[in-house]
Design a protein around this motif. Sequence first.
Motif, mmCIF file in Angstrom:
data_model
loop_
_atom_site.group_PDB
_atom_site.id
_atom_site.type_symbol
_atom_site.label_atom_id
_atom_site.label_comp_id
_atom_site.label_asym_id
_atom_site.label_seq_id
_atom_site.Cartn_x
_atom_site.Cartn_y
_atom_site.Cartn_z
ATOM 1 N N UNK A 137 0.840 -1.191 0.000
ATOM 2 C CA UNK A 137 0.000 0.000 0.000
ATOM 3 C C UNK A 137 0.881 1.248 0.000
ATOM 4 N N UNK A 138 0.566 2.188 -0.875
ATOM 5 C CA UNK A 138 1.319 3.428 -0.968
ATOM 6 C C UNK A 138 0.900 4.375 0.144
ATOM 7 N N UNK A 139 1.872 4.932 0.839
ATOM 8 C CA UNK A 139 1.597 5.841 1.951
ATOM 9 C C UNK A 139 1.891 7.295 1.601
ATOM 10 N N UNK A 140 2.528 7.515 0.459
ATOM 11 C CA UNK A 140 2.821 8.865 -0.007
ATOM 12 C C UNK A 140 2.402 8.956 -1.471
ATOM 13 N N UNK A 141 1.373 9.747 -1.744
ATOM 14 C CA UNK A 141 0.899 9.933 -3.112
ATOM 15 C C UNK A 141 1.713 11.031 -3.785
ATOM 16 N N UNK A 142 2.003 10.845 -5.079
ATOM 17 C CA UNK A 142 2.820 11.804 -5.808
ATOM 18 C C UNK A 142 2.075 12.332 -7.026
ATOM 19 N N UNK A 143 2.268 13.621 -7.299
ATOM 20 C CA UNK A 143 1.757 14.227 -8.522
ATOM 21 C C UNK A 143 2.663 15.395 -8.879
ATOM 22 N N UNK A 144 2.543 15.880 -10.119
ATOM 23 C CA UNK A 144 3.415 16.970 -10.551
ATOM 24 C C UNK A 144 2.647 17.939 -11.430
ATOM 25 N N UNK A 145 2.920 19.232 -11.237
ATOM 26 C CA UNK A 145 2.293 20.266 -12.048
ATOM 27 C C UNK A 145 3.306 21.375 -12.290
ATOM 28 N N UNK A 146 3.724 21.522 -13.539
ATOM 29 C CA UNK A 146 4.634 22.605 -13.933
ATOM 30 C C UNK A 146 5.847 22.689 -13.020
ATOM 31 N N UNK A 147 6.510 21.568 -12.834
ATOM 32 C CA UNK A 147 7.766 21.538 -12.108
ATOM 33 C C UNK A 147 7.647 21.461 -10.601
ATOM 34 N N UNK A 148 6.430 21.470 -10.081
ATOM 35 C CA UNK A 148 6.231 21.353 -8.637
ATOM 36 C C UNK A 148 5.717 19.956 -8.325
ATOM 37 N N UNK A 149 6.506 19.194 -7.577
ATOM 38 C CA UNK A 149 6.135 17.837 -7.179
ATOM 39 C C UNK A 149 5.370 17.899 -5.863
ATOM 40 N N UNK A 150 4.183 17.315 -5.830
ATOM 41 C CA UNK A 150 3.392 17.261 -4.605
ATOM 42 C C UNK A 150 3.504 15.874 -4.001
ATOM 43 N N UNK A 151 3.906 15.830 -2.744
ATOM 44 C CA UNK A 151 3.971 14.592 -1.975
ATOM 45 C C UNK A 151 2.905 14.683 -0.893
ATOM 46 N N UNK A 152 1.925 13.812 -0.958
ATOM 47 C CA UNK A 152 0.806 13.843 -0.010
ATOM 48 C C UNK A 152 0.892 12.649 0.931
ATOM 49 N N UNK A 153 1.016 12.912 2.226
ATOM 50 C CA UNK A 153 0.939 11.837 3.204
ATOM 51 C C UNK A 153 -0.445 11.209 3.073
ATOM 52 N N UNK A 154 -0.479 9.901 2.820
ATOM 53 C CA UNK A 154 -1.735 9.273 2.406
ATOM 54 C C UNK A 154 -2.060 8.051 3.263
ATOM 55 N N UNK A 155 -2.159 8.280 4.563
ATOM 56 C CA UNK A 155 -2.585 7.236 5.494
ATOM 57 C C UNK A 155 -3.647 7.823 6.440
ATOM 58 N N UNK A 156 -4.789 8.234 5.883
ATOM 59 C CA UNK A 156 -5.790 8.924 6.716
ATOM 60 C C UNK A 156 -6.333 8.062 7.839
ATOM 61 N N UNK A 157 -6.299 6.745 7.689
ATOM 62 C CA UNK A 157 -6.811 5.869 8.750
ATOM 63 C C UNK A 157 -5.994 5.993 10.027
ATOM 64 N N UNK A 158 -4.705 6.356 9.892
ATOM 65 C CA UNK A 158 -3.852 6.558 11.064
ATOM 66 C C UNK A 158 -3.577 8.039 11.305
ATOM 67 N N UNK A 159 -4.360 8.890 10.666
ATOM 68 C CA UNK A 159 -4.166 10.339 10.747
ATOM 69 C C UNK A 159 -2.748 10.722 10.312
#
Length: 244
Positions: free
Chosen positions: A1-23
């Motif tokens: 299971x991935x715990x950090x979601x990644x996306x990119x927009x115009x050179x800015x990489x977004x790293x989202x902590x993605x474990x809402x069940x454990x806050x």
Amino acid sequence: MTLVARSRDRGVETLALDSPATRNALSAALVGELADALTDCGKDGDVRAVVLTHTGTTFCAGADLRDPPAPDALVALLRQIVELRKPVVARVTGHVRAGGLGLLAACDITAASRDATFAFTEVRIGVAPAVISLTVLPRADPRALARYYLTGERFTAAEAARAGLLTTYGDDVDEALAPVLDGLRRSAPQGLAETKALLTARVLEAFDRDAADLTALSARLFATPQAREGMTAFLERRDPVWAL
């Protein structure tokens, strides 16, 4: 299971902590995955800046008491954010507790929604904000920290900004961040890297001077009877024996 979601927009990489069940608590696995993601960003010449954010209603609840990272792993993660040769921007639309404030303070620019709340809750479970002090103490107002470190009480985004923990806050955090990200996209990678190095020199001095002692303090406190009682009480959702 991935715990950090990644996306990119115009050179800015977004790293989202993605474990809402454990806050988005800092488990050993989440710390490792976030460290790997930051390493990738550091190596990628197309990444101009990093946004650190979250899914769910909590940015980060602090250490995962069921699967905590080793203190030296948390120190390494905080230092990695500070040393990354690219700006790291925190985007907070939820609550931040304990070790999450260490992550927040490690970032170069921090923005939160007006209804976000913050708390250094370590004292309430019998420990101290030891390791996270490496990033928090050099950047925040000492008088504000004395109150919030010692009481564990919640405080608002407005108070976090006054204490130096937030760069900006507002009703719409993305609106507040738009000119920041636009400015980073217009800046030269070399200029960003060297300017960040100037800004973080004092923080890195704290790592060089204090990391070993604060890591040892954290490990010692978590092994005490009071800490065991505090963590048990937290997990059982009851007051610890010392609460009056």
